[in-house]
Design a protein around this motif. Structure first.
Motif, PDB file in Angstrom:
ATOM      1  N   LEU A   4       0.857  -1.184   0.000  1.00 33.86           N
ATOM      2  CA  LEU A   4       0.000   0.000   0.000  1.00 33.86           C
ATOM      3  C   LEU A   4       0.891   1.230   0.000  1.00 33.86           C
ATOM      4  CD1 LEU A   4      -2.817   1.213   0.212  1.00 33.86           C
ATOM      5  CD2 LEU A   4      -2.578   1.100   2.705  1.00 33.86           C
ATOM      6  N   LEU A   5       0.712   2.102  -0.987  1.00 31.80           N
ATOM      7  CA  LEU A   5       1.551   3.269  -1.148  1.00 31.80           C
ATOM      8  C   LEU A   5       0.707   4.531  -1.118  1.00 31.80           C
ATOM      9  CD1 LEU A   5       3.669   1.999  -4.176  1.00 31.80           C
ATOM     10  CD2 LEU A   5       4.199   1.771  -1.752  1.00 31.80           C
ATOM     11  N   THR A   6       1.314   5.630  -0.697  1.00 29.92           N
ATOM     12  CA  THR A   6       0.677   6.930  -0.737  1.00 29.92           C
ATOM     13  C   THR A   6       1.464   7.810  -1.691  1.00 29.92           C
ATOM     14  OG1 THR A   6      -0.019   6.706   1.561  1.00 29.92           O
ATOM     15  CG2 THR A   6      -0.035   8.925   0.606  1.00 29.92           C
ATOM     16  N   VAL A   7       0.833   8.281  -2.739  1.00 30.20           N
ATOM     17  CA  VAL A   7       1.515   9.107  -3.727  1.00 30.20           C
ATOM     18  C   VAL A   7       1.472  10.557  -3.279  1.00 30.20           C
ATOM     19  CG1 VAL A   7       1.560   9.848  -6.143  1.00 30.20           C
ATOM     20  CG2 VAL A   7       0.926   7.497  -5.546  1.00 30.20           C
ATOM     21  N   GLU A  86       3.151  -3.134 -16.971  1.00 32.22           N
ATOM     22  CA  GLU A  86       1.895  -2.465 -16.654  1.00 32.22           C
ATOM     23  C   GLU A  86       2.132  -0.954 -16.556  1.00 32.22           C
ATOM     24  OE1 GLU A  86      -0.439  -4.243 -13.503  1.00 32.22           O
ATOM     25  OE2 GLU A  86       0.815  -6.044 -13.572  1.00 32.22           O
ATOM     26  N   PHE A  87       1.186  -0.201 -17.087  1.00 34.29           N
ATOM     27  CA  PHE A  87       1.316   1.247 -17.098  1.00 34.29           C
ATOM     28  C   PHE A  87       0.198   1.925 -16.313  1.00 34.29           C
ATOM     29  CE2 PHE A  87       3.852  -0.307 -20.537  1.00 34.29           C
ATOM     30  CZ  PHE A  87       4.958   0.523 -20.539  1.00 34.29           C
ATOM     31  N   ASP A  88      -0.576   1.135 -15.590  1.00 30.07           N
ATOM     32  CA  ASP A  88      -1.632   1.669 -14.726  1.00 30.07           C
ATOM     33  C   ASP A  88      -1.581   0.926 -13.404  1.00 30.07           C
ATOM     34  OD1 ASP A  88      -2.960   3.552 -16.576  1.00 30.07           O
ATOM     35  OD2 ASP A  88      -3.449   1.734 -17.689  1.00 30.07           O
ATOM     36  N   HIS A  89      -0.719   1.395 -12.499  1.00 32.51           N
ATOM     37  CA  HIS A  89      -0.602   0.762 -11.185  1.00 32.51           C
ATOM     38  C   HIS A  89      -1.895   0.947 -10.417  1.00 32.51           C
ATOM     39  CE1 HIS A  89       0.927   0.225  -6.985  1.00 32.51           C
ATOM     40  NE2 HIS A  89       1.687  -0.672  -7.563  1.00 32.51           N
ATOM     41  N   TRP A  90      -2.225   0.000  -9.552  1.00 31.64           N
ATOM     42  CA  TRP A  90      -3.508   0.006  -8.857  1.00 31.64           C
ATOM     43  C   TRP A  90      -3.711   1.243  -7.988  1.00 31.64           C
ATOM     44  CZ3 TRP A  90      -3.758  -0.582  -3.387  1.00 31.64           C
ATOM     45  CH2 TRP A  90      -2.522  -0.871  -2.781  1.00 31.64           C
ATOM     46  N   ASP A  91      -2.629   1.867  -7.517  1.00 26.87           N
ATOM     47  CA  ASP A  91      -2.809   3.117  -6.779  1.00 26.87           C
ATOM     48  C   ASP A  91      -2.007   4.254  -7.416  1.00 26.87           C
ATOM     49  OD1 ASP A  91      -0.256   2.485  -6.136  1.00 26.87           O
ATOM     50  OD2 ASP A  91      -0.520   2.550  -3.963  1.00 26.87           O
ATOM     51  N   ASP A  92      -1.662   4.089  -8.706  1.00 25.92           N
ATOM     52  CA  ASP A  92      -1.025   5.149  -9.503  1.00 25.92           C
ATOM     53  C   ASP A  92       0.356   5.526  -8.983  1.00 25.92           C
ATOM     54  OD1 ASP A  92      -1.084   6.868 -11.741  1.00 25.92           O
ATOM     55  OD2 ASP A  92      -1.598   8.575 -10.477  1.00 25.92           O
ATOM     56  N   ALA A  93       1.068   4.593  -8.349  1.00 29.77           N
ATOM     57  CA  ALA A  93       2.387   4.913  -7.821  1.00 29.77           C
ATOM     58  C   ALA A  93       3.517   4.531  -8.774  1.00 29.77           C
ATOM     59  CB  ALA A  93       2.611   4.210  -6.482  1.00 29.77           C
ATOM     60  N   ILE A  94       3.290   3.541  -9.641  1.00 30.43           N
ATOM     61  CA  ILE A  94       4.352   3.036 -10.514  1.00 30.43           C
ATOM     62  C   ILE A  94       3.850   3.032 -11.951  1.00 30.43           C
ATOM     63  CG2 ILE A  94       6.071   1.229 -10.853  1.00 30.43           C
ATOM     64  CD1 ILE A  94       5.407   0.129  -8.124  1.00 30.43           C
ATOM     65  N   TYR A 141       8.886   4.476 -14.277  1.00 28.21           N
ATOM     66  CA  TYR A 141       9.345   5.279 -13.158  1.00 28.21           C
ATOM     67  C   TYR A 141       8.441   5.019 -11.956  1.00 28.21           C
ATOM     68  CZ  TYR A 141       5.613   8.293 -14.986  1.00 28.21           C
ATOM     69  OH  TYR A 141       4.409   8.756 -15.455  1.00 28.21           O
ATOM     70  N   ILE A 142       8.912   5.425 -10.795  1.00 26.07           N
ATOM     71  CA  ILE A 142       8.138   5.285  -9.559  1.00 26.07           C
ATOM     72  C   ILE A 142       7.866   6.686  -9.029  1.00 26.07           C
ATOM     73  CG2 ILE A 142       8.059   4.328  -7.240  1.00 26.07           C
ATOM     74  CD1 ILE A 142      10.069   2.227  -8.124  1.00 26.07           C
ATOM     75  N   ILE A 203      11.738   6.838  -8.032  1.00 30.01           N
ATOM     76  CA  ILE A 203      12.779   6.611  -9.035  1.00 30.01           C
ATOM     77  C   ILE A 203      12.436   7.481 -10.238  1.00 30.01           C
ATOM     78  CG2 ILE A 203      13.838   4.955 -10.623  1.00 30.01           C
ATOM     79  CD1 ILE A 203      14.745   4.514  -7.800  1.00 30.01           C
ATOM     80  N   LEU A 204      13.362   8.355 -10.627  1.00 31.04           N
ATOM     81  CA  LEU A 204      13.080   9.327 -11.665  1.00 31.04           C
ATOM     82  C   LEU A 204      13.002   8.675 -13.047  1.00 31.04           C
ATOM     83  CD1 LEU A 204      15.381  12.308 -10.605  1.00 31.04           C
ATOM     84  CD2 LEU A 204      13.053  11.761  -9.861  1.00 31.04           C
TER      85      LEU A 204
END
Length: 231
Positions: A4-7, A86-94, A141-142, A203-204
């Protein structure tokens, strides 16, 4: 296991202070890039921030050999090739990634991971069993995020395979405080405590991959990541 990530979005200012691989140096507005094993691998917004974080942020260049990198790739490539980027991460972080987890490794890789755990984690620290593997496409990128404390503890340690890259840390409640980490191919990075809980990391993307004023071309990058359990 997906984390679980917070952008978090933020602004970033040019580097003003530098820290060599195993210690702190004086402030500088620019400097050499990878000029040997003791090249500057961390730059930050202030000397005070570099001193405050100290050993909580670490980059170890040449942590693994070319042969050890090859051993990881032989174990990982077949499984990764079965997955699509994948270009659509489930929480838009990656963006532009493939990922997997691995519990068992061949002898060469397990020896490296034992070495990672011995330098990154306190003796007896309970670790997450599976090792997380994240494969970023050249265009991947991340985004800035904070890992959820529900799923991982105070320390994260990652091997960087195939490409140099830039990791950026920004303080959540004071975006003028930041660090840029140059992660050379086959290096190990370690983030602990405040650097884990109070700073976003990212990650840029290739077009933004500039360290201390110098371009660092981004290629496909695989990170092999160990974490400890929440305390």
């Amino acid at each position: 296991m997906k984390l679980l990530l917070t952008v978090v979005k933020h602004l970033h200012k040019p580097a003003v202070c530098t820290s060599p691989r195993r210690g702190l140096s004086s402030c500088a507005s620019s400097g050499g890039l990878l000029a040997g094993r003791d090249a500057t691998l961390i730059v930050g917004s202030s000397r005070e921030l570099l001193q405050r974080l100290g050993s909580q942020v670490e980059v170890r260049a040449d942590f693994i050999t070319e042969e050890e990198e090859g051993a990881f790739m032989r174990e990982l490539e077949l499984g990764l090739k079965k997955k699509r980027y994948e270009f659509d991460h489930w929480d838009d972080a990656i963006h532009g990634y493939r990922e997997t987890e691995r519990l068992s490794w061949g002898a060469a890789c397990e020896e490296v991971l034992t070495r990672v755990r011995s330098v990154a984690f306190d003796e007896g620290s309970p670790l997450l069993g599976p090792v997380h593997v994240l494969d970023l496409d050249k265009t991947g990128y991340i985004k800035p995020h904070v890992d959820s404390v529900k799923f991982c503890g105070s320390t994260i340690a990652g091997l960087s395979l195939l490409s140099d890259s830039i990791m950026r840390l920004v303080k959540e409640d004071a975006t003028s405080e930041w660090l840029d980490l140059l992660l050379p191919r086959r290096s190990l990075y370690i983030l602990r405590n405040q650097a884990r809980y109070n700073f976003t990391h990212e990650i840029l993307k290739d077009e933004e991959s500039v360290f201390n004023g110098q371009k660092v071309p981004r290629q496909r990058r695989i990170s092999v990541i160990c974490r400890n359990l929440p305390g």
